[in-house]
Design a protein around this motif. Structure first.
Motif, PDB file in Angstrom:
ATOM      1  N   TYR A  55       5.640  -4.336   7.464  1.00 19.81           N
ATOM      2  CA  TYR A  55       6.723  -3.366   7.405  1.00 19.81           C
ATOM      3  C   TYR A  55       6.191  -2.066   6.825  1.00 19.81           C
ATOM      4  O   TYR A  55       5.389  -2.066   5.902  1.00 19.81           O
ATOM      5  CB  TYR A  55       7.856  -3.857   6.497  1.00 19.81           C
ATOM      6  CG  TYR A  55       8.569  -5.069   7.025  1.00 19.81           C
ATOM      7  CD1 TYR A  55       9.720  -4.929   7.786  1.00 19.81           C
ATOM      8  CD2 TYR A  55       8.098  -6.347   6.774  1.00 19.81           C
ATOM      9  CE1 TYR A  55      10.391  -6.036   8.269  1.00 19.81           C
ATOM     10  CE2 TYR A  55       8.757  -7.466   7.252  1.00 19.81           C
ATOM     11  CZ  TYR A  55       9.909  -7.300   8.004  1.00 19.81           C
ATOM     12  OH  TYR A  55      10.563  -8.394   8.478  1.00 19.81           O
ATOM     13  N   VAL A  56       6.673  -0.962   7.354  1.00 21.74           N
ATOM     14  CA  VAL A  56       6.403   0.340   6.759  1.00 21.74           C
ATOM     15  C   VAL A  56       7.747   0.881   6.329  1.00 21.74           C
ATOM     16  O   VAL A  56       8.683   0.946   7.123  1.00 21.74           O
ATOM     17  CB  VAL A  56       5.737   1.308   7.761  1.00 21.74           C
ATOM     18  CG1 VAL A  56       5.555   2.678   7.126  1.00 21.74           C
ATOM     19  CG2 VAL A  56       4.401   0.755   8.222  1.00 21.74           C
ATOM     20  N   SER A  57       7.869   1.212   5.070  1.00 21.14           N
ATOM     21  CA  SER A  57       9.134   1.740   4.586  1.00 21.14           C
ATOM     22  C   SER A  57       8.900   3.088   3.951  1.00 21.14           C
ATOM     23  O   SER A  57       7.826   3.389   3.452  1.00 21.14           O
ATOM     24  CB  SER A  57       9.783   0.786   3.586  1.00 21.14           C
ATOM     25  OG  SER A  57       8.995   0.690   2.425  1.00 21.14           O
ATOM     26  N   SER A  58       9.923   3.890   4.009  1.00 21.71           N
ATOM     27  CA  SER A  58       9.796   5.194   3.382  1.00 21.71           C
ATOM     28  C   SER A  58      11.135   5.634   2.834  1.00 21.71           C
ATOM     29  O   SER A  58      12.184   5.298   3.360  1.00 21.71           O
ATOM     30  CB  SER A  58       9.273   6.229   4.380  1.00 21.71           C
ATOM     31  OG  SER A  58      10.179   6.386   5.439  1.00 21.71           O
ATOM     32  N   THR A  90       5.471   3.561   1.967  1.00 16.04           N
ATOM     33  CA  THR A  90       4.706   2.358   1.633  1.00 16.04           C
ATOM     34  C   THR A  90       4.610   1.439   2.830  1.00 16.04           C
ATOM     35  O   THR A  90       5.411   1.515   3.761  1.00 16.04           O
ATOM     36  CB  THR A  90       5.357   1.583   0.464  1.00 16.04           C
ATOM     37  OG1 THR A  90       6.653   1.148   0.858  1.00 16.04           O
ATOM     38  CG2 THR A  90       5.443   2.431  -0.782  1.00 16.04           C
ATOM     39  N   GLU A  91       3.632   0.561   2.774  1.00 15.69           N
ATOM     40  CA  GLU A  91       3.480  -0.497   3.771  1.00 15.69           C
ATOM     41  C   GLU A  91       3.330  -1.792   3.001  1.00 15.69           C
ATOM     42  O   GLU A  91       2.638  -1.838   1.987  1.00 15.69           O
ATOM     43  CB  GLU A  91       2.241  -0.242   4.625  1.00 15.69           C
ATOM     44  CG  GLU A  91       1.999  -1.320   5.665  1.00 15.69           C
ATOM     45  CD  GLU A  91       0.749  -1.046   6.467  1.00 15.69           C
ATOM     46  OE1 GLU A  91       0.869  -0.501   7.578  1.00 15.69           O
ATOM     47  OE2 GLU A  91      -0.345  -1.375   5.962  1.00 15.69           O
ATOM     48  N   GLN A  92       4.023  -2.819   3.478  1.00 15.84           N
ATOM     49  CA  GLN A  92       3.917  -4.119   2.831  1.00 15.84           C
ATOM     50  C   GLN A  92       4.034  -5.217   3.868  1.00 15.84           C
ATOM     51  O   GLN A  92       4.529  -4.988   4.951  1.00 15.84           O
ATOM     52  CB  GLN A  92       4.973  -4.292   1.738  1.00 15.84           C
ATOM     53  CG  GLN A  92       6.400  -4.101   2.164  1.00 15.84           C
ATOM     54  CD  GLN A  92       6.900  -2.692   1.934  1.00 15.84           C
ATOM     55  OE1 GLN A  92       6.407  -1.984   1.088  1.00 15.84           O
ATOM     56  NE2 GLN A  92       7.880  -2.283   2.702  1.00 15.84           N
ATOM     57  N   LYS A 100       0.849  -1.189   0.000  1.00 18.52           N
ATOM     58  CA  LYS A 100       0.000   0.000   0.000  1.00 18.52           C
ATOM     59  C   LYS A 100       0.884   1.238   0.000  1.00 18.52           C
ATOM     60  O   LYS A 100       1.887   1.275   0.712  1.00 18.52           O
ATOM     61  CB  LYS A 100      -0.872   0.056   1.256  1.00 18.52           C
ATOM     62  CG  LYS A 100      -1.846  -1.056   1.395  1.00 18.52           C
ATOM     63  CD  LYS A 100      -2.569  -0.940   2.718  1.00 18.52           C
ATOM     64  CE  LYS A 100      -3.312  -2.234   3.005  1.00 18.52           C
ATOM     65  NZ  LYS A 100      -3.689  -2.327   4.400  1.00 18.52           N
ATOM     66  N   ILE A 101       0.494   2.235  -0.754  1.00 15.50           N
ATOM     67  CA  ILE A 101       1.174   3.524  -0.708  1.00 15.50           C
ATOM     68  C   ILE A 101       0.431   4.371   0.314  1.00 15.50           C
ATOM     69  O   ILE A 101      -0.735   4.688   0.133  1.00 15.50           O
ATOM     70  CB  ILE A 101       1.197   4.207  -2.085  1.00 15.50           C
ATOM     71  CG1 ILE A 101       1.990   3.352  -3.065  1.00 15.50           C
ATOM     72  CG2 ILE A 101       1.798   5.614  -1.978  1.00 15.50           C
ATOM     73  CD1 ILE A 101       1.936   3.820  -4.484  1.00 15.50           C
ATOM     74  N   LEU A 102       1.118   4.697   1.413  1.00 13.49           N
ATOM     75  CA  LEU A 102       0.503   5.459   2.492  1.00 13.49           C
ATOM     76  C   LEU A 102       0.583   6.963   2.241  1.00 13.49           C
ATOM     77  O   LEU A 102      -0.291   7.709   2.678  1.00 13.49           O
ATOM     78  CB  LEU A 102       1.176   5.132   3.824  1.00 13.49           C
ATOM     79  CG  LEU A 102       1.173   3.663   4.227  1.00 13.49           C
ATOM     80  CD1 LEU A 102       1.934   3.476   5.531  1.00 13.49           C
ATOM     81  CD2 LEU A 102      -0.244   3.130   4.332  1.00 13.49           C
ATOM     82  N   LYS A 103       1.632   7.387   1.581  1.00  9.97           N
ATOM     83  CA  LYS A 103       1.799   8.813   1.303  1.00  9.97           C
ATOM     84  C   LYS A 103       2.691   8.985   0.087  1.00  9.97           C
ATOM     85  O   LYS A 103       3.627   8.233  -0.109  1.00  9.97           O
ATOM     86  CB  LYS A 103       2.431   9.516   2.509  1.00  9.97           C
ATOM     87  CG  LYS A 103       2.559  11.008   2.308  1.00  9.97           C
ATOM     88  CD  LYS A 103       2.987  11.729   3.565  1.00  9.97           C
ATOM     89  CE  LYS A 103       3.032  13.212   3.244  1.00  9.97           C
ATOM     90  NZ  LYS A 103       3.203  14.048   4.394  1.00  9.97           N
TER      91      LYS A 103
END
Length: 125
Positions: A107-110, A94-96, A43-46
């Protein structure tokens, strides 16, 4: 750092050289890597452009004093690149999910490019 549009080779090379990057990928290219490494439910969070992110940031109004002439030159070139490519470059948070036989981990990565810093993070949640 994400290319918002397809960059011409000269612009792409200028950005890659200055920030010491191997490539400047578009969103679709960025999304392939987690999927190819076993992540799902991406998912794209921002998402935002560099220029919009900088203008929206409270850091953009704070005064930053360079430590020396060399750093001042680097920051000057960085700001010139932001002005030139600020709407062509962006970032994504993103979150995956990556599952294995024992557990499923989120995981949340940015990759956030803001005010001269490129920060890459990945956190388990």
């Amino acid at each position: 750092m994400t290319a918002e549009i397809s960059l011409d080779p000269s612009s792409k090379k200028e950005i890659m050289n200055f920030y010491n990057l191997r490539d400047v990928l578009m969103q679709s290219e960025w999304l392939k890597a987690p999927q190819q490494n076993g992540f799902t439910d991406l998912k794209i969070l921002k998402s935002s452009t560099v220029l919009k992110g900088l203008l929206d940031s409270s850091a953009s109004s704070s005064s930053i004093q360079p430590l020396n002439e060399s750093l001042e030159r680097v920051m000057d070139e960085h700001y010139c690149l932001i002005l030139s490519f600020g709407n062509s470059l962006g970032y994504r948070v993103t979150e995956q999910v990556k599952s294995n036989a024992l557990a499923s981990k989120r995981y949340v990565s940015s990759s956030v490019f803001l005010h001269g810093l490129i920060m890459n993070t990945m956190k388990k949640t």
